[in-house]
Motif scaffolding. Sequence first.
Motif, PDB file in Angstrom:
ATOM      1  N   LEU A  42       0.827  -1.228  -0.157  1.00 44.10           N
ATOM      2  CA  LEU A  42      -0.071  -0.084   0.106  1.00 44.10           C
ATOM      3  C   LEU A  42       0.933   1.231  -0.201  1.00 44.10           C
ATOM      4  CD1 LEU A  42      -2.791   1.420   0.418  1.00 44.10           C
ATOM      5  CD2 LEU A  42      -2.248   1.211   2.757  1.00 44.10           C
ATOM      6  N   VAL A  43       1.985   1.378   0.945  1.00 44.94           N
ATOM      7  CA  VAL A  43       2.744   2.367   0.840  1.00 44.94           C
ATOM      8  C   VAL A  43       3.483   2.632  -0.451  1.00 44.94           C
ATOM      9  CG1 VAL A  43       4.838   3.182   2.124  1.00 44.94           C
ATOM     10  CG2 VAL A  43       3.092   2.498   3.440  1.00 44.94           C
ATOM     11  N   MET A  44       4.198   1.591  -0.907  1.00 51.08           N
ATOM     12  CA  MET A  44       4.678   1.696  -2.100  1.00 51.08           C
ATOM     13  C   MET A  44       3.935   2.303  -3.295  1.00 51.08           C
ATOM     14  SD  MET A  44       7.474  -1.250  -2.938  1.00 51.08           S
ATOM     15  CE  MET A  44       6.492  -2.772  -2.661  1.00 51.08           C
ATOM     16  N   ALA A  45       2.397   1.675  -3.447  1.00 52.02           N
ATOM     17  CA  ALA A  45       1.642   2.100  -4.394  1.00 52.02           C
ATOM     18  C   ALA A  45       1.608   3.712  -4.292  1.00 52.02           C
ATOM     19  CB  ALA A  45       0.289   1.422  -4.256  1.00 52.02           C
ATOM     20  N   PHE A  46       1.345   4.459  -2.956  1.00 50.38           N
ATOM     21  CA  PHE A  46       1.177   5.616  -2.792  1.00 50.38           C
ATOM     22  C   PHE A  46       2.369   6.418  -3.306  1.00 50.38           C
ATOM     23  CE2 PHE A  46      -2.686   4.683  -0.418  1.00 50.38           C
ATOM     24  CZ  PHE A  46      -3.352   5.728  -0.115  1.00 50.38           C
ATOM     25  N   PHE A  47       3.431   5.954  -3.215  1.00 52.44           N
ATOM     26  CA  PHE A  47       4.676   6.929  -3.351  1.00 52.44           C
ATOM     27  C   PHE A  47       5.110   6.447  -4.830  1.00 52.44           C
ATOM     28  CE2 PHE A  47       4.983   7.216   1.255  1.00 52.44           C
ATOM     29  CZ  PHE A  47       5.403   8.458   1.393  1.00 52.44           C
ATOM     30  N   ALA A  48       4.402   5.412  -5.620  1.00 55.40           N
ATOM     31  CA  ALA A  48       4.551   5.305  -6.957  1.00 55.40           C
ATOM     32  C   ALA A  48       3.447   6.104  -7.905  1.00 55.40           C
ATOM     33  CB  ALA A  48       4.594   3.999  -7.029  1.00 55.40           C
ATOM     34  N   GLY A  49       2.440   6.376  -7.091  1.00 52.47           N
ATOM     35  CA  GLY A  49       1.233   7.042  -7.749  1.00 52.47           C
ATOM     36  C   GLY A  49       0.457   6.077  -8.636  1.00 52.47           C
ATOM     37  N   GLY A  50       0.575   4.902  -8.022  1.00 52.73           N
ATOM     38  CA  GLY A  50      -0.233   3.662  -8.609  1.00 52.73           C
ATOM     39  C   GLY A  50      -1.630   3.166  -7.977  1.00 52.73           C
ATOM     40  N   HIS A  51      -2.332   2.483  -8.480  1.00 52.54           N
ATOM     41  CA  HIS A  51      -3.719   2.036  -7.966  1.00 52.54           C
ATOM     42  C   HIS A  51      -3.409   0.583  -7.251  1.00 52.54           C
ATOM     43  CE1 HIS A  51      -5.427   5.603  -9.388  1.00 52.54           C
ATOM     44  NE2 HIS A  51      -5.228   5.186 -10.693  1.00 52.54           N
ATOM     45  N   LEU A  52      -4.314   0.166  -6.277  1.00 48.87           N
ATOM     46  CA  LEU A  52      -4.044  -0.863  -5.532  1.00 48.87           C
ATOM     47  C   LEU A  52      -5.577  -1.834  -5.759  1.00 48.87           C
ATOM     48  CD1 LEU A  52      -2.357  -2.735  -3.880  1.00 48.87           C
ATOM     49  CD2 LEU A  52      -3.167  -1.579  -1.820  1.00 48.87           C
ATOM     50  N   LEU A  53      -5.320  -3.249  -5.886  1.00 52.76           N
ATOM     51  CA  LEU A  53      -6.456  -4.179  -5.837  1.00 52.76           C
ATOM     52  C   LEU A  53      -6.263  -4.953  -4.906  1.00 52.76           C
ATOM     53  CD1 LEU A  53      -9.075  -4.984  -7.123  1.00 52.76           C
ATOM     54  CD2 LEU A  53      -7.704  -6.579  -8.586  1.00 52.76           C
ATOM     55  N   ILE A  54      -7.155  -5.209  -3.835  1.00 51.79           N
ATOM     56  CA  ILE A  54      -7.091  -5.820  -2.800  1.00 51.79           C
ATOM     57  C   ILE A  54      -8.130  -7.064  -2.667  1.00 51.79           C
ATOM     58  CG2 ILE A  54      -6.863  -5.886  -0.046  1.00 51.79           C
ATOM     59  CD1 ILE A  54      -6.179  -3.082  -0.130  1.00 51.79           C
ATOM     60  N   THR A 222       3.241  14.431  -3.627  1.00 52.82           N
ATOM     61  CA  THR A 222       3.404  14.467  -5.017  1.00 52.82           C
ATOM     62  C   THR A 222       4.836  14.920  -5.348  1.00 52.82           C
ATOM     63  OG1 THR A 222       1.112  15.260  -5.236  1.00 52.82           O
ATOM     64  CG2 THR A 222       2.375  15.788  -7.153  1.00 52.82           C
ATOM     65  N   GLU A 223       5.462  15.783  -4.723  1.00 54.16           N
ATOM     66  CA  GLU A 223       6.963  15.882  -4.794  1.00 54.16           C
ATOM     67  C   GLU A 223       7.736  14.612  -4.803  1.00 54.16           C
ATOM     68  OE1 GLU A 223      10.595  18.224  -2.593  1.00 54.16           O
ATOM     69  OE2 GLU A 223       8.559  18.840  -1.881  1.00 54.16           O
ATOM     70  N   TYR A 224       7.463  13.704  -3.906  1.00 52.34           N
ATOM     71  CA  TYR A 224       8.261  12.414  -3.531  1.00 52.34           C
ATOM     72  C   TYR A 224       8.099  11.686  -4.852  1.00 52.34           C
ATOM     73  CZ  TYR A 224       9.477  13.720   1.076  1.00 52.34           C
ATOM     74  OH  TYR A 224      10.353  14.323   2.483  1.00 52.34           O
ATOM     75  N   GLN A 225       6.800  11.715  -5.257  1.00 47.05           N
ATOM     76  CA  GLN A 225       6.642  10.763  -6.477  1.00 47.05           C
ATOM     77  C   GLN A 225       7.143  11.113  -7.674  1.00 47.05           C
ATOM     78  OE1 GLN A 225       2.329  11.240  -6.980  1.00 47.05           O
ATOM     79  NE2 GLN A 225       1.437   9.694  -5.485  1.00 47.05           N
ATOM     80  N   GLU A 226       7.500  12.569  -7.710  1.00 44.55           N
ATOM     81  CA  GLU A 226       8.548  12.946  -8.875  1.00 44.55           C
ATOM     82  C   GLU A 226       9.829  12.485  -8.582  1.00 44.55           C
ATOM     83  OE1 GLU A 226       7.445  17.147  -8.735  1.00 44.55           O
ATOM     84  OE2 GLU A 226       5.895  16.868  -9.910  1.00 44.55           O
ATOM     85  N   ILE A 227      10.214  12.772  -7.454  1.00 43.28           N
ATOM     86  CA  ILE A 227      11.497  12.038  -6.984  1.00 43.28           C
ATOM     87  C   ILE A 227      11.899  10.659  -7.478  1.00 43.28           C
ATOM     88  CG2 ILE A 227      13.304  11.461  -5.037  1.00 43.28           C
ATOM     89  CD1 ILE A 227      13.076  14.551  -5.818  1.00 43.28           C
ATOM     90  N   VAL A 228      10.990   9.791  -7.066  1.00 43.39           N
ATOM     91  CA  VAL A 228      10.980   8.287  -7.505  1.00 43.39           C
ATOM     92  C   VAL A 228      11.223   8.400  -8.884  1.00 43.39           C
ATOM     93  CG1 VAL A 228       9.630   6.089  -7.744  1.00 43.39           C
ATOM     94  CG2 VAL A 228       9.687   7.650  -5.455  1.00 43.39           C
ATOM     95  N   ARG A 229      10.583   8.977  -9.726  1.00 41.39           N
ATOM     96  CA  ARG A 229      10.484   8.904 -11.239  1.00 41.39           C
ATOM     97  C   ARG A 229      11.977   9.473 -11.709  1.00 41.39           C
ATOM     98  NH1 ARG A 229       6.173   7.650 -14.307  1.00 41.39           N
ATOM     99  NH2 ARG A 229       4.235   6.790 -13.010  1.00 41.39           N
ATOM    100  N   VAL A 277       9.445  -2.097 -13.001  1.00 47.60           N
ATOM    101  CA  VAL A 277      10.383  -1.029 -13.074  1.00 47.60           C
ATOM    102  C   VAL A 277      10.182   0.127 -11.891  1.00 47.60           C
ATOM    103  CG1 VAL A 277      11.952   0.951 -13.893  1.00 47.60           C
ATOM    104  CG2 VAL A 277      11.434  -1.322 -15.196  1.00 47.60           C
ATOM    105  N   LEU A 278       8.857   0.941 -12.140  1.00 48.49           N
ATOM    106  CA  LEU A 278       8.452   1.935 -11.223  1.00 48.49           C
ATOM    107  C   LEU A 278       8.310   1.041  -9.849  1.00 48.49           C
ATOM    108  CD1 LEU A 278       7.398   4.718 -11.117  1.00 48.49           C
ATOM    109  CD2 LEU A 278       5.225   4.048 -11.475  1.00 48.49           C
ATOM    110  N   ALA A 279       7.798   0.196  -9.556  1.00 47.32           N
ATOM    111  CA  ALA A 279       7.961  -0.337  -8.386  1.00 47.32           C
ATOM    112  C   ALA A 279       9.126  -0.591  -7.688  1.00 47.32           C
ATOM    113  CB  ALA A 279       6.830  -1.556  -8.052  1.00 47.32           C
TER     114      ALA A 279
END
Length: 340
Positions: A42-54, A222-229, A277-279
């Motif tokens: 869940l935390v990884m999905a948030f910082f990657a900007g992705g959606h999660l199916l549980i 959002t800033e951290y999501q950009e840093i990831v990329r 790759v993004l994850a």
Amino acid sequence: MTQELTPSQIAERVERLKEGRRKIMQEFRKAIVGQDVVVGELVMAFFAGGHLLITGVPGLAKTLMIQTMGKILDLSFRRIQFTPDLMPSDITGTEVLEEDRASHHRAMKFIQGPLFAHIILADEINRASPKTQAALLEAMQERQVTVSGKTYVLARPFFVLATQNPIEQEGTYPLPKLEQDRFMFSSIIDNLPRQEEIDVVKLTTTSYVPDVQRVMGGAELTEYQEIVREIPVAEPVIRYAVKLAAASRPGAGGKDLDFVRDYVSWGASIRASHYLVLAAKTRAVLDGRFNVGFDDIRSVALPVLRHRITTNFRAEAAGLKPEDIIAKLLEAVKPPEAKL
């Protein structure tokens, strides 16, 4: 990003993100017992900007988990209970005719639906009709909705966390693989070990209310999501991710693996390579690392590929699930450095 950052500035932000993750997990533990794997995804999905199916049975704190994340990140949260009679306009919003009391002029006014929030919990998404599912998935992809020919931009950041009940399938509309592909991760939430279940019962049968504190806001996220990329990935690592995803597809020019040819009817899409790759980037950055390695790709392979691999009747007869195919893929497709 709004401005180009120097390596030292990126390093400083990565270190801040590592510390932020520590604080997020600390706050999570005030409200959530166990479920470390799902919480980590869940935390990884948030910082990657992705959606999660549980996928999980009711009563395993899925809603509480997501509400807690909203409080930690100071983001607005909406829960939508998906039912067979839910219409697309019930989630996107609708236009109504409104009259101005002073001028008596009538005009159409758009009333926002529950999709206009930062975090959307789509509870039991497979109970809604395909038309309503499609409206949600369009919002996930485009971050906007269109009503009566007008486009409305959704809040940023925007996350959809959809749940499915694996037990009750009556009256459901299972998500097609094409639609499941929009989710970055597919996570399985299972029953807790006995001691952790005892801890939950102790916690929930008292008047204790967890005091969950804000760790960061939407702008900082959002800033951290950009840093990831911005984190670079070596080409051999990217090639390995692509090779791993491609190996799951049967009929790959006669080069497909025997177990893939025998047990898989449909393999992972190109989007799987992207999310691998993004994850992997996100995992490395959350650990405070700049170097994205083969181990990062392998560690995220299960949640990225689980919902993108469709097994056939032979696999069902042999008792093989997509998770088993992924395990075989990881064993068969070695990183370049592991070649014999």
